[in-house]
Design a protein around this motif. Structure first.
Motif, PDB file in Angstrom:
ATOM      1  N   PRO A  92       0.839  -1.207   0.000  1.00  0.00           N
ATOM      2  CA  PRO A  92       0.000   0.000   0.000  1.00  0.00           C
ATOM      3  C   PRO A  92       0.870   1.252   0.000  1.00  0.00           C
ATOM      4  CG  PRO A  92       0.033  -0.974   2.177  1.00  0.00           C
ATOM      5  CD  PRO A  92       0.751  -1.922   1.261  1.00  0.00           C
ATOM      6  N   VAL A  93       0.380   2.267  -0.691  1.00  0.00           N
ATOM      7  CA  VAL A  93       1.096   3.540  -0.740  1.00  0.00           C
ATOM      8  C   VAL A  93       0.561   4.423   0.378  1.00  0.00           C
ATOM      9  CG1 VAL A  93       1.600   5.556  -2.151  1.00  0.00           C
ATOM     10  CG2 VAL A  93       1.394   3.309  -3.223  1.00  0.00           C
ATOM     11  N   LEU A  94       1.438   4.782   1.279  1.00  0.00           N
ATOM     12  CA  LEU A  94       1.027   5.617   2.399  1.00  0.00           C
ATOM     13  C   LEU A  94       1.093   7.074   2.005  1.00  0.00           C
ATOM     14  CD1 LEU A  94       2.974   3.797   5.239  1.00  0.00           C
ATOM     15  CD2 LEU A  94       0.569   3.582   4.666  1.00  0.00           C
ATOM     16  N   PRO A  95       0.155   7.870   2.470  1.00  0.00           N
ATOM     17  CA  PRO A  95       0.233   9.302   2.159  1.00  0.00           C
ATOM     18  C   PRO A  95       1.434   9.913   2.861  1.00  0.00           C
ATOM     19  CG  PRO A  95      -1.511   8.868   3.736  1.00  0.00           C
ATOM     20  CD  PRO A  95      -0.986   7.539   3.280  1.00  0.00           C
ATOM     21  N   LYS A  96       2.028  10.875   2.201  1.00  0.00           N
ATOM     22  CA  LYS A  96       3.212  11.507   2.762  1.00  0.00           C
ATOM     23  C   LYS A  96       2.803  12.399   3.928  1.00  0.00           C
ATOM     24  CE  LYS A  96       7.290  14.140   1.624  1.00  0.00           C
ATOM     25  NZ  LYS A  96       8.048  14.820   0.594  1.00  0.00           N
ATOM     26  N   PHE A  97       3.487  12.219   5.040  1.00  0.00           N
ATOM     27  CA  PHE A  97       3.201  13.000   6.248  1.00  0.00           C
ATOM     28  C   PHE A  97       4.124  14.201   6.273  1.00  0.00           C
ATOM     29  CE2 PHE A  97       4.213  13.994  10.695  1.00  0.00           C
ATOM     30  CZ  PHE A  97       2.962  14.353  11.117  1.00  0.00           C
ATOM     31  N   GLU A  98       3.519  15.366   6.383  1.00  0.00           N
ATOM     32  CA  GLU A  98       4.308  16.590   6.465  1.00  0.00           C
ATOM     33  C   GLU A  98       4.268  17.083   7.895  1.00  0.00           C
ATOM     34  OE1 GLU A  98       3.136  19.463   3.592  1.00  0.00           O
ATOM     35  OE2 GLU A  98       3.059  17.996   1.982  1.00  0.00           O
ATOM     36  N   ASP A  99       5.415  17.109   8.525  1.00  0.00           N
ATOM     37  CA  ASP A  99       5.509  17.545   9.912  1.00  0.00           C
ATOM     38  C   ASP A  99       5.488  19.063   9.960  1.00  0.00           C
ATOM     39  OD1 ASP A  99       5.819  17.639  12.589  1.00  0.00           O
ATOM     40  OD2 ASP A  99       7.840  16.794  12.652  1.00  0.00           O
ATOM     41  N   PRO A 100       4.500  19.659  10.621  1.00  0.00           N
ATOM     42  CA  PRO A 100       4.427  21.124  10.648  1.00  0.00           C
ATOM     43  C   PRO A 100       5.596  21.748  11.406  1.00  0.00           C
ATOM     44  CG  PRO A 100       2.766  20.175  12.085  1.00  0.00           C
ATOM     45  CD  PRO A 100       3.405  19.043  11.342  1.00  0.00           C
ATOM     46  N   VAL A 101       6.172  21.008  12.335  1.00  0.00           N
ATOM     47  CA  VAL A 101       7.298  21.552  13.094  1.00  0.00           C
ATOM     48  C   VAL A 101       8.525  21.668  12.203  1.00  0.00           C
ATOM     49  CG1 VAL A 101       8.828  21.130  15.061  1.00  0.00           C
ATOM     50  CG2 VAL A 101       6.385  20.654  15.258  1.00  0.00           C
ATOM     51  N   LEU A 102       8.746  20.642  11.391  1.00  0.00           N
ATOM     52  CA  LEU A 102       9.914  20.672  10.513  1.00  0.00           C
ATOM     53  C   LEU A 102       9.695  21.607   9.324  1.00  0.00           C
ATOM     54  CD1 LEU A 102      10.937  16.917  10.442  1.00  0.00           C
ATOM     55  CD2 LEU A 102      11.981  18.766  11.742  1.00  0.00           C
ATOM     56  N   ALA A 103       8.450  21.792   8.919  1.00  0.00           N
ATOM     57  CA  ALA A 103       8.166  22.642   7.770  1.00  0.00           C
ATOM     58  C   ALA A 103       8.442  24.108   8.082  1.00  0.00           C
ATOM     59  CB  ALA A 103       6.715  22.461   7.330  1.00  0.00           C
ATOM     60  N   ALA A 104       8.171  24.530   9.306  1.00  0.00           N
ATOM     61  CA  ALA A 104       8.400  25.928   9.678  1.00  0.00           C
ATOM     62  C   ALA A 104       9.898  26.170   9.868  1.00  0.00           C
ATOM     63  CB  ALA A 104       7.660  26.259  10.965  1.00  0.00           C
ATOM     64  N   PRO A 105      10.415  27.278   9.327  1.00  0.00           N
ATOM     65  CA  PRO A 105      11.842  27.533   9.513  1.00  0.00           C
ATOM     66  C   PRO A 105      12.135  27.852  10.976  1.00  0.00           C
ATOM     67  CG  PRO A 105      10.782  29.422   8.491  1.00  0.00           C
ATOM     68  CD  PRO A 105       9.757  28.318   8.561  1.00  0.00           C
ATOM     69  N   PRO A 106      13.274  27.394  11.470  1.00  0.00           N
ATOM     70  CA  PRO A 106      13.580  27.666  12.875  1.00  0.00           C
ATOM     71  C   PRO A 106      13.846  29.151  13.087  1.00  0.00           C
ATOM     72  CG  PRO A 106      15.464  26.655  11.784  1.00  0.00           C
ATOM     73  CD  PRO A 106      14.322  26.636  10.810  1.00  0.00           C
TER      74      PRO A 106
END
Length: 166
Positions: A92-106
């Protein structure tokens, strides 16, 4: 009241589980009439002690094994046999999980020298702390002395004005 609601929820859950089990059995039973008859025969034969169980011949066992191979599904294993490779199921193809913490620039932090934090902000803070009582006492004396000097100065001015007018 709480017990009744818990019991009602438990009863509803048991009913759902029974329905799911029945649906699972319907899905797992093959459409062949022979396959349906065999489990029934086994259950009736198990009830009677005088009848010996029937043994299948080698040809029937091979056919059953061939049917089992067709129904086998491999999700995580790729068999070496060509016939078994047909039963390979694509994972099965799992949907890609986008982590909001990693997406935001530090947030940018100001780089500080760690050695600056070791030393106190004011180098004479310990001296001020030790001498503060004496400084307070001197400050009071200074204020009193200034007040006395101002009073003397005012007396001199008023005396000079009185003398100049009189």
């Amino acid at each position: 009241m709480e017990e009744e609601s818990i019991e009602a929820a438990a009863a509803a859950r048991k009913e759902r589980l029974r329905a799911l089990k029945a649906a699972q059995e319907l899905l797992n039973t093959p459409d062949d009439d022979a396959a349906v008859v065999k489990p029934q025969q086994a259950s009736t034969e198990g009830d009677r002690n005088d009848v010996e169980p029937q043994h299948q011949s080698d040809d029937e066992e091979e056919e059953d094994a061939g049917e089992d191979n067709v129904n086998m599904k491999f999700r995580n294993y790729l068999p070496h046999d060509k016939q078994l490779q047909e039963g390979k199921v694509t994972p099965p193809v799992l949907p890609k999980f986008e982590d909001p913490v990693l997406a935001a620039p530090p947030p940018e932090e100001k780089a500080e020298d760690p050695f600056l934090n070791i030393a106190p902000k004011k180098p004479n803070w310990d001296l001020r702390r030790d001498v503060q009582k004496r400084l307070d006492k001197l400050e009071r004396r200074t204020q009193k002395a200034m007040l006395i000097l101002m009073e003397r100065e005012e007396q001199k001015r008023s005396a000079a004005e009185d003398n100049g007018m009189a």
